[in-house]
Design a protein around this motif. Structure first.
Motif, PDB file in Angstrom:
ATOM      1  N   LEU A   1       0.834  -1.195   0.000  1.00 38.62           N
ATOM      2  CA  LEU A   1       0.000   0.000   0.000  1.00 38.62           C
ATOM      3  C   LEU A   1       0.871   1.248   0.000  1.00 38.62           C
ATOM      4  O   LEU A   1       1.963   1.262   0.576  1.00 38.62           O
ATOM      5  N   SER A   2       0.389   2.316  -0.631  1.00 44.07           N
ATOM      6  CA  SER A   2       1.180   3.541  -0.695  1.00 44.07           C
ATOM      7  C   SER A   2       1.363   4.176   0.675  1.00 44.07           C
ATOM      8  O   SER A   2       2.351   4.879   0.915  1.00 44.07           O
ATOM      9  N   VAL A   3       0.418   3.957   1.575  1.00 47.34           N
ATOM     10  CA  VAL A   3       0.533   4.403   2.965  1.00 47.34           C
ATOM     11  C   VAL A   3       0.673   3.158   3.827  1.00 47.34           C
ATOM     12  O   VAL A   3      -0.031   2.162   3.624  1.00 47.34           O
ATOM     13  N   ASP A   4       1.563   3.199   4.789  1.00 52.58           N
ATOM     14  CA  ASP A   4       1.936   2.004   5.547  1.00 52.58           C
ATOM     15  C   ASP A   4       0.894   1.700   6.632  1.00 52.58           C
ATOM     16  O   ASP A   4       1.123   1.911   7.829  1.00 52.58           O
ATOM     17  N   VAL A   5      -0.282   1.179   6.186  1.00 51.06           N
ATOM     18  CA  VAL A   5      -1.383   0.909   7.115  1.00 51.06           C
ATOM     19  C   VAL A   5      -1.900  -0.514   7.001  1.00 51.06           C
ATOM     20  O   VAL A   5      -2.954  -0.843   7.580  1.00 51.06           O
TER      21      VAL A   5
ATOM     22  N   VAL B   1     -11.743  -1.256  12.241  1.00 50.95           N
ATOM     23  CA  VAL B   1     -10.994  -0.068  12.657  1.00 50.95           C
ATOM     24  C   VAL B   1     -10.295   0.555  11.449  1.00 50.95           C
ATOM     25  O   VAL B   1     -10.261   1.784  11.291  1.00 50.95           O
ATOM     26  N   TYR B   2      -9.757  -0.292  10.601  1.00 52.30           N
ATOM     27  CA  TYR B   2      -9.114   0.206   9.370  1.00 52.30           C
ATOM     28  C   TYR B   2     -10.098   1.047   8.568  1.00 52.30           C
ATOM     29  O   TYR B   2      -9.753   2.143   8.089  1.00 52.30           O
ATOM     30  N   ALA B   3     -11.313   0.566   8.417  1.00 49.69           N
ATOM     31  CA  ALA B   3     -12.315   1.314   7.657  1.00 49.69           C
ATOM     32  C   ALA B   3     -12.634   2.647   8.324  1.00 49.69           C
ATOM     33  O   ALA B   3     -12.779   3.680   7.653  1.00 49.69           O
TER      34      ALA B   3
ATOM     35  N   PHE C   1      -5.156   3.801  -1.341  1.00 48.13           N
ATOM     36  CA  PHE C   1      -3.760   3.428  -1.115  1.00 48.13           C
ATOM     37  C   PHE C   1      -3.368   2.107  -1.780  1.00 48.13           C
ATOM     38  O   PHE C   1      -2.286   1.593  -1.530  1.00 48.13           O
ATOM     39  N   ARG C   2      -4.236   1.550  -2.648  1.00 49.99           N
ATOM     40  CA  ARG C   2      -3.965   0.228  -3.224  1.00 49.99           C
ATOM     41  C   ARG C   2      -3.309   0.296  -4.593  1.00 49.99           C
ATOM     42  O   ARG C   2      -2.858  -0.729  -5.104  1.00 49.99           O
TER      43      ARG C   2
END
Length: 443
Positions: free
Chosen positions: A187-191, A201-203, A227-228
């Protein structure tokens, strides 16, 4: 022969990417009628800078490739002269916005834009240090192949060089202002760790970058796409589309701009993920043609983001990204409503209109951002561990972060208003830094 700037901003060791982008520069010079200025803007420590210099010096000589490797001292000297020549108001503030003490994704690329102007380059092609190129049959797949086929051409003239023309004919007379693609891999953001720990929680967290009045369905769709990039599908064959490029389909690790970057800079916000994506939205909303291709770059994350101080710093940038969206969502809405009115008779962006939208955004009620911080706090405490510890560290900084998010937009408006003078001063000044060494200048 036109000049182009292929740039790699970096604040980490990345000799492998430096060698790879050197090969991309060589590919461009060998296959297109261009002089490639390979610009490495290096904010690393002296030992790492020396490693990068060695890697650049070891690149095979290629005609029409010129390397520029600038540390922050050289960048600051250049910027100080340009800011002085431009005669802008608040010159010290403008200098700080161009080269801040803290991390700024927009500022590093803005420096590349001004240095490109000094070099006489009308296009800028950006890559990132935490990425690499895909391969096909053992050979790297370079995005610059598509960028140089279309960028800067009248859209109607670019159409024969793409796989599919999806552009409304009413835009055919405009220049192709952007050519880009996305990424595959992480992912472009490290999450991803948050998603593995608790998808709900992610959502809740990722949905924080949506406008506050969006429906639950629209917010979930954004979460599903965020971010995909282009997923994980490897490159097999070329495909390109001439269109008004959807900002969700391109990434700043794989992007090129023609002229638009000389009209409007990127937001100079510090410690804010996503602050460098503004021009992607502007090109789309101003109805400027672009080309979307599929030479996706491979994204990966370096380890310093996940433990200790690196985790705290990265999560702060993530939180500030959410706070910035109160303002950017407002500006994007205004730009979308303006549509072609954002362009003048020469099909160039009206910078004053953008500055006006940005200034107007600073008058927004921050209540939506207070709610964002509340959700982030509750979500991270639910995750526990280092996320709960980050929530503890974030709590006493809430008021300051709310203020910074608003001030970042005021600073952005000021920089937009100064930008035309800065670009003109850069172009007039030329490359006022130490010339490349003989083993790194190849004409």
């Amino acid at each position: 022969m036109r000049r182009i700037c292929l740039t790699l901003p970096t604040n980490r060791a990345c000799t492998a990417m430096i060698r790879a982008i050197g090969a991309e520069a060589a590919h461009a010079a060998e296959h297109f009628d261009v002089e490639v200025h390979l610009l490495v803007l290096d904010s690393c420590t002296a030992p790492v800078f020396a490693e990068h210099a060695r890697a650049l010096g070891e690149l095979p000589p290629v005609p029409h490739v010129v390397v520029h490797h600038l540390d922050e001292a050289a960048q600051r000297d250049f910027l100080r002269r340009v800011v002085g020549d431009a005669g802008v108001t608040k010159p010290e503030l403008v200098l700080d916005l161009m080269l801040p003490a803290e991390t700024s994704y927009g500022a590093c690329t803005n420096r590349a834009f001004l240095i490109a102007a000094a070099l006489g380059c009308r296009s800028v092609h950006r890559r990132d240090s935490d990425s690499r190129y895909q391969t096909l049959g053992g050979a790297p797949v370079f995005p610059i192949h598509h960028e140089l086929r279309s960028l800067g051409k009248r859209a109607g003239d670019a159409a024969p060089g793409v796989s599919r023309d999806a552009l409304d004919p009413r835009h055919a007379h405009k220049p192709v202002a952007m050519v880009g693609s996305s990424f595959v891999g992480e992912l472009s953001v490290d999450v991803a760790e948050i998603h593995r720990a608790d998808p709900a929680v992610y959502a809740d967290v990722v949905g924080l970058w949506a406008p506050g009045d969006w429906s639950a369905q629209a917010r979930q769709q954004l979460v599903d796409e965020s971010f995909r990039g282009a997923g994980t599908e490897p490159f097999r064959r070329d495909h390109s589309v001439l269109t008004l490029v959807d900002p969700m389909r391109v990434d700043m690790c794989n992007i090129s701009f023609h002229q638009v970057h000389e009209r409007v800079p990127l937001p100079p916000a510090t410690n804010t993920i996503g602050s460098d994506y503004f021009l992607i939205h502007l090109v789309h909303d101003a109805t400027l043609p672009g080309v979307l291709h599929n030479r996706n770059i491979v994204n990966f994350h370096t380890g310093e983001r996940r433990t200790g101080p690196g985790f705290l710093a990265y999560q702060t940038r993530f939180a500030k990204f959410f706070l910035s969206m109160l303002y950017f969502n407002f500006v994007y809405d205004r730009m979308a409503r303006a549509d072609q009115a954002l362009l003048d008779d020469d099909q160039q962006v009206r910078a004053a209109a953008i500055a006006g939208f940005v200034r107007e955004s600073t008058e927004l009620d921050p209540a939506e951002n207070v709610r964002r911080l509340d959700v982030l706090d509750a979500s991270y405490r639910q995750l526990g561990g280092k996320y709960a510890a980050f929530a503890d560290a974030l709590a006493p900084r809430r008021d300051r972060l709310l203020h910074e998010a608003r001030q970042d937009m005021a600073d952005f408006a000021l920089l937009i208003e100064a930008w035309a003078a800065l670009v003109a001063a850069s172009r007039a000044a030329g490359p006022q830094w130490s010339a490349p060494q003989p083993d790194r200048a190849r004409r």
